[in-house]
Design a protein around this motif. Sequence first.
Motif, PDB file in Angstrom:
ATOM      1  N   THR A  23       0.835  -1.205   0.000  1.00  0.00           N
ATOM      2  CA  THR A  23       0.000   0.000   0.000  1.00  0.00           C
ATOM      3  C   THR A  23       0.868   1.253   0.000  1.00  0.00           C
ATOM      4  N   ASP A  41      -5.600   8.838   0.744  1.00  0.00           N
ATOM      5  CA  ASP A  41      -6.305   7.970   1.684  1.00  0.00           C
ATOM      6  C   ASP A  41      -7.251   7.029   0.938  1.00  0.00           C
ATOM      7  N   GLU A  45      -7.221   2.890   0.958  1.00  0.00           N
ATOM      8  CA  GLU A  45      -8.347   2.058   1.408  1.00  0.00           C
ATOM      9  C   GLU A  45      -8.756   1.065   0.322  1.00  0.00           C
ATOM     10  N   ILE A  48      -6.048  -1.778   0.019  1.00  0.00           N
ATOM     11  CA  ILE A  48      -6.080  -2.719   1.143  1.00  0.00           C
ATOM     12  C   ILE A  48      -7.273  -3.671   1.009  1.00  0.00           C
ATOM     13  N   PRO A  55      -8.704  -1.921   6.409  1.00  0.00           N
ATOM     14  CA  PRO A  55      -7.840  -0.853   6.913  1.00  0.00           C
ATOM     15  C   PRO A  55      -7.730  -0.941   8.436  1.00  0.00           C
ATOM     16  N   THR A  66      -8.241   5.831   6.761  1.00  0.00           N
ATOM     17  CA  THR A  66      -7.373   4.672   6.560  1.00  0.00           C
ATOM     18  C   THR A  66      -5.924   4.993   6.888  1.00  0.00           C
ATOM     19  N   CYS A  95       0.282   3.585   8.066  1.00  0.00           N
ATOM     20  CA  CYS A  95      -0.779   2.741   7.516  1.00  0.00           C
ATOM     21  C   CYS A  95      -0.872   1.441   8.296  1.00  0.00           C
ATOM     22  N   ALA A  97      -3.100  -2.544   8.396  1.00  0.00           N
ATOM     23  CA  ALA A  97      -3.990  -3.484   7.725  1.00  0.00           C
ATOM     24  C   ALA A  97      -4.276  -4.647   8.664  1.00  0.00           C
TER      25      ALA A  97
END
Length: 268
Positions: A23, A41, A45, A48, A55, A66, A95, A97
């Motif tokens: 990402t 952003d 999102e 992901i 997110p 996100t 970030c 996930a």
Amino acid sequence: MIKIKTREEIELIRESALIVSMTLGEIAKAIKPGISTLELDKIAEEFIRDHGAKPGFLGLYDFPNTLCMSPNEQVVHGIPNKQPLVEGDIISVDCGALKNGFYGDHAYTFAVGEIDIETKKLLEVTKESLYLGIREFKIGNRVGDVGYAIQQFTEKHGYGVVRELVGHGLGREMHEDPEMPNYGRRGKGKKFLEGMVVAIEPMINLGTHRIRQFSDGWTIKTADEKPSAHFEHNVAIVNGKPELLSTFAFINEALGIKTNEEAEFRAL
């Protein structure tokens, strides 16, 4: 309490961390003067979710987006908005996930076009301090050894090490024990154990280490409004040594950066 991970759990964390890595690679391709942090952003999102994950930050502690997007004097936790980035900005992109019940979480500070020499050096030193800290994350050491390595190196350059914000353990929760400060004393703090997974994340300011919080309840900025840099990796102790679960390889590919800085922390 520190939660030791099995090899299988470490691999699941690695899967989530690599989604974050990819990402950030997509963000690296898109960052340029004129693009807004809210546009970035949305890219993150979608990417992901397209890779079977959620997110990690969206809704966590009621965070609204996100990505945490923190430009220039903002340290961390900046909220994406419609204001376009401009030539000479820097932007910390953090970030997370969530996939298969485990989190990945790391960050990179990007230059927007050409930046001044002083700020460029801040980014280089902060990134190098991250790897110095990772090197100390091994059997026989303690939390203070990582913080000491980061603090000594960055303060030698005259920078301020943020005290109030720290790295952390990582796994089924975004934030687990132990806390991982970017300052400390050798031989102090919790002992490192086989199977530990942490996020190490130097947050280093060009000027004072002091920070302030915006009225939005999230955004943190430097007290003197000088730039701040933030780099973060996810690391496990495997066979007594630090092993990276995240990578900046996708960022480096997007930006045309050639480096072997991660080589010593890769699985054989």
